[in-house]
Design an enzyme around this catalytic site. Structure first.
Site, PDB file in Angstrom:
ATOM      1  N   ASP A 269      30.698 -30.060  14.838  1.00 46.18           N
ATOM      2  CA  ASP A 269      29.303 -30.139  14.368  1.00 46.18           C
ATOM      3  C   ASP A 269      28.697 -31.477  14.793  1.00 46.18           C
ATOM      4  O   ASP A 269      29.181 -32.534  14.403  1.00 46.18           O
ATOM      5  CB  ASP A 269      29.280 -30.049  12.832  1.00 46.18           C
TER       6      ASP A 269
ATOM      7  N   TYR B 118      22.740 -37.807  15.686  1.00 42.07           N
ATOM      8  CA  TYR B 118      23.999 -38.556  15.582  1.00 42.07           C
ATOM      9  C   TYR B 118      24.252 -39.435  16.816  1.00 42.07           C
ATOM     10  O   TYR B 118      25.199 -40.220  16.839  1.00 42.07           O
ATOM     11  CB  TYR B 118      25.201 -37.618  15.388  1.00 42.07           C
TER      12      TYR B 118
ATOM     13  N   LYS C 189      21.627 -29.932  16.529  1.00 41.27           N
ATOM     14  CA  LYS C 189      20.459 -29.749  15.648  1.00 41.27           C
ATOM     15  C   LYS C 189      19.203 -30.410  16.218  1.00 41.27           C
ATOM     16  O   LYS C 189      19.281 -31.431  16.900  1.00 41.27           O
ATOM     17  CB  LYS C 189      20.749 -30.363  14.263  1.00 41.27           C
TER      18      LYS C 189
ATOM     19  N   HIS D  65      17.303 -29.340  11.570  1.00 40.06           N
ATOM     20  CA  HIS D  65      18.048 -30.316  10.765  1.00 40.06           C
ATOM     21  C   HIS D  65      17.433 -30.524   9.377  1.00 40.06           C
ATOM     22  O   HIS D  65      18.131 -30.755   8.404  1.00 40.06           O
ATOM     23  CB  HIS D  65      18.069 -31.657  11.522  1.00 40.06           C
TER      24      HIS D  65
HETATM   25  N1  NAP Z   1      22.773 -31.314   8.218  1.00 43.62           N
HETATM   26  C1  NAP Z   1      22.742 -32.481   7.616  1.00 43.62           C
HETATM   27  O1  NAP Z   1      21.693 -32.963   7.172  1.00 43.62           O
HETATM   28  C2  NAP Z   1      24.026 -33.243   7.450  1.00 43.62           C
HETATM   29  C3  NAP Z   1      24.059 -34.344   6.604  1.00 43.62           C
HETATM   30  C4  NAP Z   1      25.274 -35.001   6.435  1.00 43.62           C
HETATM   31  C5  NAP Z   1      26.399 -34.561   7.111  1.00 43.62           C
HETATM   32  N2  NAP Z   1      26.341 -33.505   7.977  1.00 43.62           N
HETATM   33  C6  NAP Z   1      27.523 -33.026   8.747  1.00 43.62           C
HETATM   34  O2  NAP Z   1      28.632 -32.894   7.851  1.00 43.62           O
HETATM   35  C7  NAP Z   1      29.676 -33.778   8.281  1.00 43.62           C
HETATM   36  C8  NAP Z   1      30.468 -34.294   7.099  1.00 43.62           C
HETATM   37  O3  NAP Z   1      29.692 -35.046   6.209  1.00 43.62           O
HETATM   38  P1  NAP Z   1      29.734 -36.651   6.091  1.00 43.62           P
HETATM   39  O4  NAP Z   1      30.059 -37.221   7.407  1.00 43.62           O
HETATM   40  O5  NAP Z   1      28.480 -37.058   5.422  1.00 43.62           O
HETATM   41  O6  NAP Z   1      30.879 -36.967   5.056  1.00 43.62           O
HETATM   42  P2  NAP Z   1      32.286 -36.397   4.532  1.00 43.62           P
HETATM   43  O7  NAP Z   1      32.905 -35.463   5.496  1.00 43.62           O
HETATM   44  O8  NAP Z   1      32.060 -35.960   3.135  1.00 43.62           O
HETATM   45  O9  NAP Z   1      33.144 -37.741   4.454  1.00 43.62           O
HETATM   46  C9  NAP Z   1      33.466 -38.510   5.571  1.00 43.62           C
HETATM   47  C10 NAP Z   1      34.175 -39.765   5.086  1.00 43.62           C
HETATM   48  O10 NAP Z   1      35.439 -39.417   4.503  1.00 43.62           O
HETATM   49  C11 NAP Z   1      36.480 -40.115   5.183  1.00 43.62           C
HETATM   50  N3  NAP Z   1      37.635 -39.198   5.269  1.00 43.62           N
HETATM   51  C12 NAP Z   1      37.766 -38.099   6.026  1.00 43.62           C
HETATM   52  N4  NAP Z   1      38.930 -37.490   5.797  1.00 43.62           N
HETATM   53  C13 NAP Z   1      39.589 -38.237   4.892  1.00 43.62           C
HETATM   54  C14 NAP Z   1      40.844 -38.129   4.272  1.00 43.62           C
HETATM   55  N5  NAP Z   1      41.668 -37.103   4.543  1.00 43.62           N
HETATM   56  N6  NAP Z   1      41.220 -39.087   3.389  1.00 43.62           N
HETATM   57  C15 NAP Z   1      40.397 -40.128   3.096  1.00 43.62           C
HETATM   58  N7  NAP Z   1      39.174 -40.284   3.645  1.00 43.62           N
HETATM   59  C16 NAP Z   1      38.758 -39.332   4.537  1.00 43.62           C
HETATM   60  C17 NAP Z   1      35.930 -40.452   6.543  1.00 43.62           C
HETATM   61  O11 NAP Z   1      36.526 -41.616   7.053  1.00 43.62           O
HETATM   62  P3  NAP Z   1      37.387 -41.581   8.454  1.00 43.62           P
HETATM   63  O12 NAP Z   1      36.439 -41.181   9.536  1.00 43.62           O
HETATM   64  O13 NAP Z   1      37.882 -42.966   8.564  1.00 43.62           O
HETATM   65  O14 NAP Z   1      38.496 -40.574   8.237  1.00 43.62           O
HETATM   66  C18 NAP Z   1      34.463 -40.739   6.205  1.00 43.62           C
HETATM   67  O15 NAP Z   1      34.313 -42.037   5.705  1.00 43.62           O
HETATM   68  C19 NAP Z   1      28.926 -34.852   9.067  1.00 43.62           C
HETATM   69  O16 NAP Z   1      29.778 -35.643   9.847  1.00 43.62           O
HETATM   70  C20 NAP Z   1      27.952 -34.014   9.821  1.00 43.62           C
HETATM   71  O17 NAP Z   1      28.582 -33.368  10.899  1.00 43.62           O
HETATM   72  C21 NAP Z   1      25.156 -32.832   8.127  1.00 43.62           C
END
Ligand code: NAP
Length: 285
Positions: free
Chosen positions: A59, A64, A89, A122
């Site tokens: 994704d 990004y 997106k 988005h």
């Molecule tokens: N459509 C939208 O508006 C929107 C908004 C937000 C996000 N998204 C999408 O959803 C994805 C995920 O959301 P997000 O990036 O906000 O946050 P998330 O997946 O909830 O959390 C990511 C965080 O958790 C850490 N992490 C990952 N696996 C881990 C584990 N097993 N143990 C401990 N820590 C861990 C990562 O650090 P490390 O990298 O160091 O592992 C990072 O700091 C995004 O990357 C994006 O692709 C979309």
């Protein structure tokens, strides 16, 4: 819809590459690698590693600023293009009919790919989002994207869209985790055959040390991250955990060898406190 389209298999029978059918019959892998903040060489290596160990769904987004490296990682991988499900997106500054089409072409150019599997709006930008949707429908009909959907749409945004849509969005990508369990929105989407994609499923790491969550993790001898991902799957979403750390990327896929009991699912549901770690679309007109 989600269960039935998985051939009635039990969740424990699933594997990393398990898919679910979107409303247009395109198959989408249940877990996708999130890539927000995974830029440059770190982003490239994260995607290469993920594909190598079995992820088949990535994704990204124009916003990004990593489409170049992600496209390159997909092209450099040993997997044929059709084995990878890629989402990108449309960013807020690119809304409008012609602008959307140009923005999509620019994304494809940066990715170095001939098509994307899913193109999303988005954010529901007021005033222009319906024109943008018409552009997505055209891109879909031209075969430049295999499916189209939205992100951060609340019920009223979807109602407005469905009044004019010739193509029903396949997904609505929203923040979704036990601390923000959007059951009503999900029920509404399910009725319209729109699947929820759960973003920020790990609460951006914020709640990983929450004591009640740790208690459940201990019981299953899993990490708190794995419990959150598994909860999203058992709540019938497509889940998008982000990591650029190779150990975490591996850990986040090891969620198919256990099942959270009904009772513990209810305990996790009750964590809901309307907590958002990303942006809040509820007040977006
Ligand atoms: N459509 C939208 O508006 C929107 C908004 C937000 C996000 N998204 C999408 O959803 C994805 C995920 O959301 P997000 O990036 O906000 O946050 P998330 O997946 O909830 O959390 C990511 C965080 O958790 C850490 N992490 C990952 N696996 C881990 C584990 N097993 N143990 C401990 N820590 C861990 C990562 O650090 P490390 O990298 O160091 O592992 C990072 O700091 C995004 O990357 C994006 O692709 C979309």
């Amino acid at each position: 819809m989600y269960r039935k389209s998985m051939d009635d298999r039990e969740m424990t029978d699933l594997a990393l590459q398990s898919t679910v059918d979107l409303n247009n019959r395109v198959k989408i892998p249940l877990i996708g690698l999130g890539t927000y903040l995974s830029t440059g060489d770190r982003g490239y290596r994260a995607v290469r590693h993920a594909i190598k160990i079995g992820y088949r769904h990535i994704d990204t987004a124009m916003m990004y600023d990593n489409e170049v490296e992600i496209g390159m990682a997909i092209r450099d991988s040993d997997e044929p293009r059709e084995e990878i499900f890629l989402t990108t997106k449309l960013w807020n500054s690119d809304h409008g009919f012609e602008q959307t089409k140009a923005a999509f072409d620019a994304s494809l150019e940066r990715l170095g790919l001939e098509y994307v599997d899913l193109y999303l709006i988005h954010w529901p930008v007021q005033g222009l989002r319906l024109d943008s949707w018409r552009a997505l429908e055209e891109l879909y009909k031209e075969g430049k994207c295999r499916s189209i959907g939205v992100s951060n749409y609340m019920e009223r945004h979807l109602e407005e869209l469905l009044k004019i849509a010739k193509v029903v969005p396949v997904v609505n990508q929203v923040e979704f985790h036990p601390y923000l369990y959007l059951k009503e929105l999900q029920d509404y989407c399910m009725k319209k055959k729109i699947l929820i994609q759960a973003y920020s499923p790990l609460t951006k790491g914020r709640m990983l040390n929450d004591p009640p969550l740790k208690d459940i993790a201990k019981k299953y001898q899993k990490s708190t991250a794995q419990i959150l991902i598994r909860w999203c799957l058992q709540r019938e979403t497509i889940v998008l955990p982000k990591s650029a750390n190779h150990n975490n990327i591996t850990e986040n896929m090891e969620i198919y060898d256990f099942e959270i009991s009904k009772e513990d699912m209810k305990t996790l549901d009750a964590f809901h406190r309307n907590m958002r770690v990303t942006w809040d679309p509820t007040t977006q007109p």
